[in-house]
Every structure is written in structure tokens, then in C-alpha cells.
Write an enzyme that holds these catalytic residues in place. Sequence first.
Site, PDB file in Angstrom:
ATOM      1  N   ASN A  10       0.872  -1.179   0.000  1.00  0.00           N
ATOM      2  CA  ASN A  10       0.000   0.000   0.000  1.00  0.00           C
ATOM      3  C   ASN A  10       0.909   1.229   0.000  1.00  0.00           C
ATOM      4  OD1 ASN A  10      -1.818   2.033   0.479  1.00  0.00           O
ATOM      5  ND2 ASN A  10      -2.364   1.370   2.550  1.00  0.00           N
ATOM      6  N   TRP A  11       1.039   1.836  -1.177  1.00  0.00           N
ATOM      7  CA  TRP A  11       1.968   2.974  -1.297  1.00  0.00           C
ATOM      8  C   TRP A  11       1.373   4.250  -0.693  1.00  0.00           C
ATOM      9  CZ3 TRP A  11       4.281   2.646  -6.982  1.00  0.00           C
ATOM     10  CH2 TRP A  11       4.941   1.412  -7.130  1.00  0.00           C
ATOM     11  N   LYS A  12       0.116   4.215  -0.337  1.00  0.00           N
ATOM     12  CA  LYS A  12      -0.564   5.387   0.239  1.00  0.00           C
ATOM     13  C   LYS A  12      -0.337   6.610  -0.653  1.00  0.00           C
ATOM     14  CE  LYS A  12      -0.023   3.301   4.734  1.00  0.00           C
ATOM     15  NZ  LYS A  12      -0.005   3.448   6.167  1.00  0.00           N
ATOM     16  N   HIS A  96      -9.545   0.975   4.700  1.00  0.00           N
ATOM     17  CA  HIS A  96      -8.273   1.132   5.416  1.00  0.00           C
ATOM     18  C   HIS A  96      -8.504   2.033   6.633  1.00  0.00           C
ATOM     19  CE1 HIS A  96      -4.176   2.315   6.351  1.00  0.00           C
ATOM     20  NE2 HIS A  96      -3.799   1.219   5.724  1.00  0.00           N
ATOM     21  N   GLU A  98      -6.896   4.390   7.816  1.00  0.00           N
ATOM     22  CA  GLU A  98      -6.694   5.827   7.574  1.00  0.00           C
ATOM     23  C   GLU A  98      -7.944   6.440   6.963  1.00  0.00           C
ATOM     24  OE1 GLU A  98      -3.035   5.394   5.411  1.00  0.00           O
ATOM     25  OE2 GLU A  98      -2.062   4.782   7.271  1.00  0.00           O
ATOM     26  N   GLU A 168      -5.522  -5.386  10.375  1.00  0.00           N
ATOM     27  CA  GLU A 168      -4.488  -4.375  10.631  1.00  0.00           C
ATOM     28  C   GLU A 168      -4.800  -3.652  11.941  1.00  0.00           C
ATOM     29  OE1 GLU A 168      -2.490  -3.054   6.766  1.00  0.00           O
ATOM     30  OE2 GLU A 168      -4.267  -1.836   6.982  1.00  0.00           O
ATOM     31  N   GLY A 174       2.198   1.900  10.814  1.00  0.00           N
ATOM     32  CA  GLY A 174       3.120   3.030  10.693  1.00  0.00           C
ATOM     33  C   GLY A 174       3.774   3.431  12.001  1.00  0.00           C
ATOM     34  N   SER A 214       3.287  -2.498  10.339  1.00  0.00           N
ATOM     35  CA  SER A 214       4.740  -2.493  10.543  1.00  0.00           C
ATOM     36  C   SER A 214       5.410  -3.815  10.147  1.00  0.00           C
ATOM     37  CB  SER A 214       5.077  -2.108  11.983  1.00  0.00           C
ATOM     38  OG  SER A 214       4.597  -0.795  12.253  1.00  0.00           O
ATOM     39  N   GLY A 235       2.730  -1.216   4.367  1.00  0.00           N
ATOM     40  CA  GLY A 235       2.762   0.215   4.072  1.00  0.00           C
ATOM     41  C   GLY A 235       4.196   0.670   3.855  1.00  0.00           C
ATOM     42  N   GLY A 236       4.803   1.202   4.913  1.00  0.00           N
ATOM     43  CA  GLY A 236       6.135   1.809   4.821  1.00  0.00           C
ATOM     44  C   GLY A 236       7.165   0.958   4.087  1.00  0.00           C
TER      45      GLY A 236
HETATM   46  C1  PEP Z   1      -0.880  -0.047   6.074  1.00  0.00           C
HETATM   47  O1  PEP Z   1      -1.023   1.147   5.975  1.00  0.00           O
HETATM   48  O2  PEP Z   1      -1.704  -0.805   5.548  1.00  0.00           O
HETATM   49  C2  PEP Z   1       0.259  -0.539   6.844  1.00  0.00           C
HETATM   50  C3  PEP Z   1       0.219  -1.762   7.281  1.00  0.00           C
HETATM   51  O3  PEP Z   1       1.286   0.348   7.068  1.00  0.00           O
HETATM   52  P1  PEP Z   1       2.717   0.008   7.754  1.00  0.00           P
HETATM   53  O4  PEP Z   1       3.216  -1.259   7.111  1.00  0.00           O
HETATM   54  O5  PEP Z   1       3.566   1.194   7.421  1.00  0.00           O
HETATM   55  O6  PEP Z   1       2.457  -0.163   9.191  1.00  0.00           O
END
Ligand code: PEP
Length: 250
Positions: A10-12, A96, A98, A168, A174, A214, A235-236
Site C-alpha cells: 500500500n503505497w498510500k 483502510h 486511515e 491491521e 506506521g 509495521s 505500508g512503509g
Molecule cells: C498499512 O497502511 O496498511 C500498513 C500496514 O502500514 P505500515 O506497514 O507502514 O504499518
Amino acid sequence: MTRRTIIAGNWKMNMRSASARSLAKGIVDAVGKTSDVEVVLCPPAAYIGAVTDVTAGTPVEVGAQNLFPADDGAFTGELNADMLTDVGCRYVILGHSERRQLMGEADADVSKKLHAALAGNLVPIVCVGETLEQREADETEAVVESQIRGSLEGLDEARAAGIVIAYEPVWAIGTGKVATKEQAEAVHAFIRELLGKMFTPDVAAQVRIQYGGSVKPGNAAELLAQPNIDGALVGGASLKVDDFVGIIQC
Ligand code: PEP
């Protein structure tokens, strides 16, 4: 029942066209011509075309981060499932945390989007997860159950097996705080049991449940080794070729 592992990035709201192409190219090159693991890149909508240019003819799939649940019409700024399929998406991330927190998306919105995704031949990745306060109040299962029941409202058995759920925990997204493999597996097992009650045990055995929060190359292997963890939503660590490929190789 063997479920194909699915690792989605997920590049957001990150990248520009050149960096999106080069990230996609690095991943495509590392994945090669065939892959046991299903790899999905979810760039910002603006760069879906740049990424599908790179992934066309490779096993790497592309997903969107959202959709609007309506046919063509007066919906300024929105994109529907047909448009996303048309530009080469196969997946779409829905609900998601967010979007739930920042855009006020509720389970009823997620359910509308889920039906629109399926009608438009997209595979929905439905995100659920509790906040830290909810976990500390011992409400994790109640929260996750209510999100799943609400987000999957009206979904029939025939289509349920093909969806993907991403567990999640909000406190792990994050933040660098990853759920332990035991914490994650417990919720994944709970979700699968719930799906068995909502649909059938056979459907529940087919649904792929990703963990997100994470995930990094250093913790992916032990999470992915759990019996009910069928992949990761990243994500990251999906923004760097080496990190994302490191997770895929787990
Ligand atoms: C996400 O936003 O779906 C996510 C899992 O982010 P991160 O891996 O950065 O925690």
C-alpha cells in the site's frame, strides 16, 4: 486447503511517476516470470497507469486504494470500479483505517464499495482492526466482528470465498509496533471462525487473511508462518525495493 500467499504494497500518498515506475520495475525484476506468492502493488490512483505499464505481462498485479461505489455520473473527483479495472487494476483496498479515521468511512460505506468492487470484477481487500484503546479494553474481537459483519453486509456465499481480509491493528500501522505472532494469529483464527459462522467452513477456509502493521523483512517470516496468516498488507516497507522484496522472499 492451500491458500496462495498474497503480499500487497500500500503505497498510500507517496511517489511520483518516475519513482513509481522505478519501484515497480525493481519489484517486477525481483519477482521474475512466475511467483508462488501473489504480489500486488497499490499505488496512488494518479500512478496506476505508470505502474501497469511496468507490470503488464508480468505476474505482479496492481490494486487501487479506494473506489467510489457508483456508475459513471456527476461524482467530481471520484473513480469507479469499471475505471479501475479498465486501467489494469485487479484489486482494491477498502476500509483502510486511515480512510475510516480521516475520511469518516463507516462499515456501511465499505459494504457499498465491496459490492461495487465485486460487480466491477475487482477483488476487495477489506481492512479491519482495533485501536490501542479497544485492545486494552479487551474489545478486539467485538470490534473486528462488528467491522467484518458490517463491511461484508449482503455478501453472498458464492462471492465470499474470493475476497481478501486484512487484519491491521491500528496501533501497529506506521508505528513500528508489530503485533506478536501470537496476537496476530489469535485474531486471524477468530476471523476465520467468524467467516465460518457467517458463510460456511469451506468458504472460511478459502478466504485469504493478510496481516498488516509495521511488517518488515525482519518480522515477516514468523508472522507468515502462522497457520491463519495468508499474507501481508505492507505500508512503509513497500516503498523500498529491498524491503518489499525481502518480505516477498519470506
Ligand atoms: C498499512 O497502511 O496498511 C500498513 C500496514 O502500514 P505500515 O506497514 O507502514 O504499518
